[in-house]
Design a protein around this motif. Sequence first.
Motif, PDB file in Angstrom:
ATOM      1  N   PHE A 236       1.639   7.809   7.048  1.00  0.00           N
ATOM      2  CA  PHE A 236       2.479   6.689   6.683  1.00  0.00           C
ATOM      3  C   PHE A 236       1.515   5.479   6.359  1.00  0.00           C
ATOM      4  O   PHE A 236       1.869   5.074   5.142  1.00  0.00           O
ATOM      5  CB  PHE A 236       3.188   6.243   7.970  1.00  0.00           C
ATOM      6  CG  PHE A 236       4.004   5.187   7.836  1.00  0.00           C
ATOM      7  CD1 PHE A 236       5.176   4.880   7.661  1.00  0.00           C
ATOM      8  CD2 PHE A 236       3.447   3.553   7.975  1.00  0.00           C
ATOM      9  CE1 PHE A 236       5.994   3.984   7.482  1.00  0.00           C
ATOM     10  CE2 PHE A 236       4.223   2.720   7.717  1.00  0.00           C
ATOM     11  CZ  PHE A 236       5.229   2.712   7.350  1.00  0.00           C
TER      12      PHE A 236
ATOM     13  N   PHE B 272       1.556   4.201   2.441  1.00  0.00           N
ATOM     14  CA  PHE B 272       1.810   2.734   2.521  1.00  0.00           C
ATOM     15  C   PHE B 272       0.811   2.037   1.664  1.00  0.00           C
ATOM     16  O   PHE B 272       1.297   0.997   0.975  1.00  0.00           O
ATOM     17  CB  PHE B 272       2.191   1.962   4.215  1.00  0.00           C
ATOM     18  CG  PHE B 272       2.452   0.661   3.996  1.00  0.00           C
ATOM     19  CD1 PHE B 272       3.735   0.473   3.918  1.00  0.00           C
ATOM     20  CD2 PHE B 272       1.614  -0.174   4.201  1.00  0.00           C
ATOM     21  CE1 PHE B 272       4.495  -1.090   3.990  1.00  0.00           C
ATOM     22  CE2 PHE B 272       2.108  -1.720   4.452  1.00  0.00           C
ATOM     23  CZ  PHE B 272       3.565  -1.955   4.275  1.00  0.00           C
TER      24      PHE B 272
ATOM     25  N   SER C  63       8.888   8.043   5.161  1.00  0.00           N
ATOM     26  CA  SER C  63       9.097   6.774   5.658  1.00  0.00           C
ATOM     27  C   SER C  63       8.308   5.541   5.203  1.00  0.00           C
ATOM     28  O   SER C  63       8.988   4.464   5.060  1.00  0.00           O
ATOM     29  CB  SER C  63       8.485   7.062   7.356  1.00  0.00           C
ATOM     30  OG  SER C  63       9.375   8.031   8.081  1.00  0.00           O
ATOM     31  N   ALA C  64       7.228   5.826   4.793  1.00  0.00           N
ATOM     32  CA  ALA C  64       6.348   4.641   4.299  1.00  0.00           C
ATOM     33  C   ALA C  64       7.056   4.433   2.743  1.00  0.00           C
ATOM     34  O   ALA C  64       7.118   3.072   2.363  1.00  0.00           O
ATOM     35  CB  ALA C  64       4.804   5.138   4.243  1.00  0.00           C
ATOM     36  N   SER C  65       7.516   5.409   2.025  1.00  0.00           N
ATOM     37  CA  SER C  65       7.780   5.150   0.690  1.00  0.00           C
ATOM     38  C   SER C  65       9.413   4.345   0.877  1.00  0.00           C
ATOM     39  O   SER C  65       9.563   3.517   0.022  1.00  0.00           O
ATOM     40  CB  SER C  65       8.297   6.605   0.103  1.00  0.00           C
ATOM     41  OG  SER C  65       7.074   7.290  -0.047  1.00  0.00           O
ATOM     42  N   TYR C  66      10.032   4.700   1.624  1.00  0.00           N
ATOM     43  CA  TYR C  66      11.209   3.966   2.294  1.00  0.00           C
ATOM     44  C   TYR C  66      10.983   2.520   2.343  1.00  0.00           C
ATOM     45  O   TYR C  66      11.855   1.599   1.977  1.00  0.00           O
ATOM     46  CB  TYR C  66      12.443   4.651   2.963  1.00  0.00           C
ATOM     47  CG  TYR C  66      13.077   5.586   2.304  1.00  0.00           C
ATOM     48  CD1 TYR C  66      14.224   5.365   1.456  1.00  0.00           C
ATOM     49  CD2 TYR C  66      12.734   7.007   2.311  1.00  0.00           C
ATOM     50  CE1 TYR C  66      15.040   6.326   0.848  1.00  0.00           C
ATOM     51  CE2 TYR C  66      13.643   7.992   1.783  1.00  0.00           C
ATOM     52  CZ  TYR C  66      14.706   7.686   0.950  1.00  0.00           C
ATOM     53  OH  TYR C  66      15.517   8.505   0.399  1.00  0.00           O
ATOM     54  N   THR C  67      10.006   2.355   3.311  1.00  0.00           N
ATOM     55  CA  THR C  67       9.567   0.940   3.588  1.00  0.00           C
ATOM     56  C   THR C  67       9.179   0.285   2.433  1.00  0.00           C
ATOM     57  O   THR C  67       9.639  -1.100   2.444  1.00  0.00           O
ATOM     58  CB  THR C  67       8.404   1.201   4.784  1.00  0.00           C
ATOM     59  OG1 THR C  67       8.795   1.824   5.796  1.00  0.00           O
ATOM     60  CG2 THR C  67       7.947  -0.248   5.154  1.00  0.00           C
TER      61      THR C  67
ATOM     62  N   GLU D  61      11.942  -1.051   0.356  1.00  0.00           N
ATOM     63  CA  GLU D  61      12.948  -2.134   0.840  1.00  0.00           C
ATOM     64  C   GLU D  61      11.895  -3.339   0.593  1.00  0.00           C
ATOM     65  O   GLU D  61      12.329  -4.443   0.246  1.00  0.00           O
ATOM     66  CB  GLU D  61      13.126  -1.815   2.283  1.00  0.00           C
ATOM     67  CG  GLU D  61      14.178  -0.909   2.641  1.00  0.00           C
ATOM     68  CD  GLU D  61      15.318  -1.035   1.968  1.00  0.00           C
ATOM     69  OE1 GLU D  61      15.891  -2.262   1.901  1.00  0.00           O
ATOM     70  OE2 GLU D  61      16.065  -0.251   1.281  1.00  0.00           O
ATOM     71  N   LEU D  62      10.708  -3.252   0.766  1.00  0.00           N
ATOM     72  CA  LEU D  62       9.782  -4.509   0.616  1.00  0.00           C
ATOM     73  C   LEU D  62       9.400  -5.042  -0.796  1.00  0.00           C
ATOM     74  O   LEU D  62       9.593  -6.059  -1.130  1.00  0.00           O
ATOM     75  CB  LEU D  62       8.414  -4.178   1.205  1.00  0.00           C
ATOM     76  CG  LEU D  62       8.373  -4.169   2.810  1.00  0.00           C
ATOM     77  CD1 LEU D  62       6.743  -3.475   3.038  1.00  0.00           C
ATOM     78  CD2 LEU D  62       8.705  -5.237   3.352  1.00  0.00           C
TER      79      LEU D  62
END
Length: 288
Positions: free
Chosen positions: A56, A60, A136-140, A143-144
């Motif tokens: 992650f 990220f 998970s990191a990619s979807y975070t 959004e950012l």
Amino acid sequence: MEGTSPNTFTFITTTIDAPSPSNPEISPSPSALSGLAQTYPPGFSRKVFAEVIGTFLLVFVGSGSAGLSVIDESRVSKLAASLAAGLIVTVMIYSIGHISGAHMNPAVSLAFAAVRHFPWPQVPFYVVAQLTGSISASYTLRELFQPSKEIGGTTPAGSHIQALIVEMVTTFTMVFISMAVATDTNATGQLSGVAVGCSVSISSIVAGPISGGSMNPARTLGPAIATSTYKGLWVYFVGPITGAVLAAWSYNVIRDTEHPGFPFSLSSLSFKVRQSVSGTKTDQRSLV
């Protein structure tokens, strides 16, 4: 009475030990349980979770810095993005290397297993953990970084063959160095994490303009899923996996066999650092 006692004892013993046809024995043998415990030790879930966290943070920082560089290079340059990718690998090696080996890359897990430095039954769990962390990191990041859709995904800048070759060569470089400092006790281990991190930065600088410098199927798949961009996706599976396996095999060929170190199955770079600093003589086979 004394003459009949032995017969009675024999009869009772036979009656107790005889297996019942209606209740077949289904409990696993002790050897099977022992083998299962060795393959999946009690702390195995911690190793898998460490891979989720490590991957992650790898994606990220690595994808995030690359995405920011594309959005506004005046804030994050391409060189800075390459350095960030190497630095996050370095710090994660020192953070979780003693727990999971800090693979954070399906190609690395497959390569280590191919040369018997990692158990094959654990590979699927590591790969799933790495993909989970990456997605998970990619979807975070998605959004950012809204409204921008640029989250540092990797796609071929030129032909697919060019990207394939550069991914193979750069992954070969990274895994070759990782094999040296992680599996060979004759190699200098005090700065092993720095060596691997530097190899990632150097390879990323060279490969960035051609393939994006992924060297990691999870690093590419996560952003691809989050942005629904699958151009040349096969390149980032075939290239890194092929390069990683070739690197692991190549180092095994040139390894010093006249002065072999202790073999062990799960690499732990930070363990080697602590061992070289403290001067302890702990048998590295205890990492299995």
